[in-house]
Design a protein around this motif. Structure first.
Motif, short mmCIF file in Angstrom:
data_model
loop_
_atom_site.label_atom_id
_atom_site.label_comp_id
_atom_site.label_asym_id
_atom_site.label_seq_id
_atom_site.Cartn_x
_atom_site.Cartn_y
_atom_site.Cartn_z
N PHE A 1 -0.43 12.15 -23.81
CA PHE A 1 0.41 12.66 -24.71
C PHE A 1 -0.34 12.28 -26.11
CE2 PHE A 1 3.29 11.57 -21.65
CZ PHE A 1 4.51 12.35 -21.46
N ASP B 1 5.03 3.23 -19.20
CA ASP B 1 6.35 4.00 -19.41
C ASP B 1 7.26 3.78 -20.59
OD1 ASP B 1 5.30 6.58 -17.90
OD2 ASP B 1 6.38 5.62 -16.02
N TYR C 1 -4.99 10.42 -15.04
CA TYR C 1 -3.13 11.02 -14.41
C TYR C 1 -3.23 11.67 -12.53
CZ TYR C 1 -3.56 15.93 -15.75
OH TYR C 1 -4.40 17.17 -15.30
N VAL D 1 -2.49 5.52 -7.84
CA VAL D 1 -1.54 4.25 -8.03
C VAL D 1 -1.85 3.50 -6.92
CG1 VAL D 1 -0.25 2.33 -9.62
CG2 VAL D 1 -0.61 4.79 -10.77
N ILE E 1 1.35 7.04 -19.82
CA ILE E 1 1.59 7.16 -18.54
C ILE E 1 1.57 5.94 -17.46
CG2 ILE E 1 1.32 9.25 -18.84
CD1 ILE E 1 -1.74 9.34 -17.45
N ASP E 2 0.89 4.37 -18.25
CA ASP E 2 1.17 3.25 -16.78
C ASP E 2 1.91 2.91 -17.89
OD1 ASP E 2 0.54 2.35 -20.16
OD2 ASP E 2 -0.44 1.39 -19.52
N VAL F 1 -5.07 10.10 -10.60
CA VAL F 1 -5.41 8.88 -9.85
C VAL F 1 -4.33 8.91 -9.25
CG1 VAL F 1 -6.76 6.63 -9.40
CG2 VAL F 1 -7.67 8.19 -11.17
#
Ligand SMILES: Cc1cc2nc3c(=O)[nH]c(=O)nc-3n(C[C@H](O)[C@H](O)[C@H](O)COP(=O)(O)OP(=O)(O)OC[C@H]3O[C@@H](n4cnc5c(N)ncnc54)[C@H](O)[C@@H]3O)c2cc1C
Lengths: 252, 309
Positions: free
Chosen positions: A38, A127, A13, A17, A124-125, A15
Motif C-alpha cells: 500500500f 493488519d 507479500y 509466513v 500487511i504484517d 513470502v
C-alpha cells in the motif's frame, strides 16, 4: 507544497509466513522484506502530484529498524526527493505500534510542515489499518481513508473512498491525511539509473528519543499462534458428484 | 465493565446482523450501551433496543452524522468516553475509519479485528492476512476495538432497552460529503449471507460474470469477487473478498476461477463448506476446499446452476 509519505518495511507479500513454534511470533530472520504494497501506491501518488506540479517535494519517512534504509532507498529510487529514518528499535521482530508511529510522524510533521500526508491504508504484517487515522487525530487534520481516486484542488482535496456499500466521494480540507487503497494507481518500477541516483539522495537519521516519543507498546503480545488448519477436502469428478456431496452435507 | 457499542447504521437503518454479532462480543466484556449515530436514527435506535442483552441505547442525531464522516463522529464518541471502559464496533469500513481516530484522541491503542475475547483486557486478532493469530493484552485505561463479525454469532432480538436521545457535538467542519455510488441489489449482503458465490480472474469479463451471478441467484447467495476480478473491472469494489476486502464466513462458499492467493483466503477460509471450481488442478484454492472440481468454469457453472433444485 511538501508531501510526506510514511513507508513501512514488511515481509514480502509473496513470502509464506512461518509462525515460530514457541509462540513468540512470526519468523522474520532471513526472509525477504519489501516495502508494504500500500505504501508503494502512496509513494507513486506523491510522485504523480509532483509531476503534475501540485507538489514541490516528496519526503519519505520510515520508522523501525536501521534496515529500513533499504525501504527508503526504494522510495527514493521511485522518485522521492529525500528520506527520513526514525530508528525506534534494534530488533527486527519488534513492531512499533500505530499509535507510537503516529506520534513520531506528528513530530516529523511539526518540523516539515507538509500540505498532505499519503499513507498506505494498512500494513500487511499487523493488519491494523490505523496509522493514518491516528495521525489525523493527533494533528487535528481531516482524514480521507481507503482512497481510490484523489484530486487536490487548492485548499481542499476531493477523494473517492472504497467503502462497504460501494464508493463514497468526500471533500476534505487541506492539510489532510490520505490513506490509499490498492486501486488508486499502479506503482512504477525504479529504473537502474534511478536506483543509482537514489544512493546520493539525502537520508537523514534520527531516533524516537530525538523526537521525544515513547514507543513503549500498549498492547502486550502474549502469544502468537497458527490459525486452525482446515481438514483436507476431496476432489469430485463431475458436477453431478458435486451436487450429491453438497446435498449430503446439507449445504444446498 | 461498561461497554459502548457503536451500532452500524446505514441511511437511518440499523444493520442488524453486524451490530448483533458485535454485541455478542461486547456482552462477553460487560454491560452494553449501544450508540446509534446518524442524520436520523430513531428507527435504528428502536431496532437496537430489541437486541437481547442491550441495557441502554443512545441516539445522537445531526446532519453532520449522516455520511459516516470520521471527524465529527469521533468527537462525539470521545465526548461520551469517560463513562465507559470499552468502546467497540463491528469492523466495517465506517468503524475502521472512525475508531482509530477515537483511540488516538484518547491516547490509547486501537485493537483491530478482534476475533475472540479472552477477558476484559485480552483479545485475539489475526495478523499477516490471517496466517497467524495474536493474543494481545491491553494496558490502556479505555479499550477501543473493532470486532470481526464473521467470528461471532448474532445476538437474538428479545430485549426492550430504554432509548435516550443525546446532544450532538459541534461539527469540526473538516470534511464534507459529496456523493455515494452504491448499487442497489436484491441479493443478500455479502457479509451476512449464508451462501457466497465468488468469481475470479478466470471468469474473464464483466459479461461472463453473469454466469457467477446466475449461480448465486439460484442459490439465494451473495456474489463475491477476487481482487483480480475487481481490478479487471469484472465486478465492483464492494464485492472484493480478502485481506483488504470483506471477510466472510458463510455456510457455503463457492470459489470459481480463483487461484487461492493467501490474500483471498484471508477473507473466506473460515467458511463452513468451501467449493472450488478451477481448471488448474494445482491451484492453491484446492488446499482449503472441502469439495474441489477440476473443470472449465464455462462448462461446469451453468451445469451446476441447472442441477441445483
Ligand atoms: C497487499 C495486497 C492485498 C491484496 N488483497 C486481496 C484481497 O483482499 N482479495 C483478493 O482476492 N486478492 C487480494 N490480493 C491479490 C492476490 O494476491 C491475488 O493476486 C488475487 O487474489 C488473484 O485473483 P484471482 O485468483 O482471481 O486471479 P488469478 O490468480 O489470476 O487466478 C485465476 C484462476 O482462474 C483459473 N481459471 C482461468 N480460466 C478458467 C476457466 N475457464 N475455468 C476454470 N478456472 C479458470 C486459473 O486456473 C487460476 O487459478 C492482494 C494482494 C496484495 C499485494
Amino acid at each position: 507544497m511538501k508531501v510526506l509519505v510514511p513507508v513501512k518495511r514488511v515481509i514480502d507479500y509473496n513470502v509464506k509466513v512461518r509462525v515460530k513454534a514457541d509462540g513468540s511470533g512470526v519468523d522474520l530472520a532471513n526472509v525477504k522484506m519489501s516495502m508494504n504494497p500500500f505504501d508503494e501506491i502512496a509513494v507513486e501518488q506523491a510522485i504523480r502530484l509532483k509531476e503534475a506540479g501540485q507538489a514541490d517535494e516528496v519526503i519519505a519517512v520510515s520508522i523501525g529498524v536501521k534496515q529500513n534504509q533499504e525501504t527508503l532507498r526504494t522510495a527514493l529510487a521511485m522518485g522521492a526527493d529525500r528520506a527520513i529514518l526514525v530508528v525506534a528499535t534494534e530488533d527486527v521482530h519488534t513492531d512499533i505500534e500505530p499509535l507510537a508511529v503516529a506520534k513520531i510522524l506528528k513530530a516529523v510533521i511539526d518540523e516539515e510542515k507538509p500540505g498532505i500526508v499519503l499513507a498506505g491504508k494498512q500494513a500487511i504484517d499487523n493488519d491494523m489499518n490505523a496509522t493514518g487515522q491516528m495521525l489525523a487525530a493527533l494533528t487535528g487534520w481531516s482524514q480521507a481513508t481507503f482512497v481510490s481516486e484523489l484530486s487536490v484542488e487548492g485548499n481542499s482535496a476531493v477523494v473517492t473512498r472504497e467503502v462497504d456499500g460501494g464508493l463514497q466521494t468526500i471533500k476534505v480540507t487541506m492539510p489532510t491525511i490520505v490513506t490509499v487503497d490498492l486501486r488508486l494507481n499502479e506503482p512504477r518500477y525504479a529504473s537502474l539509473p534511478n536506483i543509482m541516483k537514489a544512493k546520493k539522495k539525502p537520508l537523514d537519521e534520527k531516533s524516537a528519543e530525538d523526537l521525544g516519543v515513547d514507543v513503549t507498546p500498549r498492547l502486550k503480545i502474549e502469544s502468537t499462534g497458527e490459525p486452525e488448519a482446515r481438514l483436507a477436502g476431496i476432489k469430485v469428478g463431475s458436477v453431478e458428484e458435486l451436487v450429491e456431496k453438497l446435498k449430503e452435507v446439507g449445504a444446498v | 465493565m461498561a461497554v459502548l457499542l457503536i451500532a452500524e447504521v446505514n441511511g437511518g437503518t440499523l444493520s442488524v446482523d453486524s451490530t448483533a454479532k458485535a454485541l455478542t462480543a461486547a456482552k462477553q466484556i460487560g454491560e452494553v450501551t449501544v450508540l446509534c449515530v446518524g442524520s436520523g436514527c430513531t428507527d435504528a435506535a428502536q431496532a437496537a433496543a430489541k437486541l437481547e442483552g442491550v441495557s441502554k441505547v443512545l441516539c445522537a442525531q445531526s446532519d453532520a452524522y449522516g455520511h459516516d464522516l470520521a471527524e465529527p463522529i469521533a468527537d462525539l464518541i470521545v465526548s461520551l468516553s469517560s463513562n465507559y471502559t470499552h468502546i467497540v464496533a463491528p469492523s466495517t469500513s465506517a468503524s475502521k475509519n472512525i475508531l482509530p481516530r477515537v483511540a488516538a484522541l484518547l491516547d490509547v491503542m486501537i485493537i483491530s479485528e478482534v476475533t475472540a475475547v479472552i477477558d476484559a483486557d485480552t483479545f485475539e486478532r489475526p495478523i499477516y492476512a490471517g496466517n497467524a493469530i495474536q493474543t494481545v493484552k491491553s494496558s490502556d485505561q479505555i479499550k477501543v476495538a473493532t470486532i470481526r463479525t464473521s467470528t461471532f454469532e448474532a445476538s437474538n432480538e428479545a430485549g426492550m432497552a430504554e432509548v435516550a436521545s443525546i446532544d450532538a457535538c459541534a461539527d469540526p467542519g473538516l470534511s464534507e460529503w459529496v456523493e455515494d455510488k452504491v448499487a442497489a441489489s436484491d441479493r443478500p449482503e455479502l457479509t451476512s449471507a449464508g451462501i457466497v458465490v465468488s468469481g475470479g480472474r478466470g471468469v474473464g469479463s464483466e459479461d461472463d460474470f453473469k454466469i457467477i451471478e446466475g449461480l448465486a441467484d439460484k442459490l439465494g447467495a451473495a456474489v463475491g469477487a477476487s481482487r483480480a476480478a475487481v481490478d479487471s473491472g469484472y465486478a465492483p469494489n464492494d464485492w472484493q473478498v480478502g485481506q483488504t476486502g470483506k471477510v466472510v464466513a458463510p455456510d457455503l462458499y463457492v470459489a470459481v476461477g480463483i487461484s487461492g492467493a493467501i490474500q483471498h483466503l484471508a477473507g473466506m477460509k473460515d467458511s463452513k463448506v468451501i467449493v472450488a471450481i478451477n481448471k488448474d488442478e494445482e491451484a492453491p484454492i484446492f488446499q482449503v476446499a472441502d469439495f474441489g472440481l477440476v473443470a472449465d468454469l464455462f462448462d461446469a457453472v451453468p451445469k451446476l446452476t441447472d442441477q441445483i433444485a
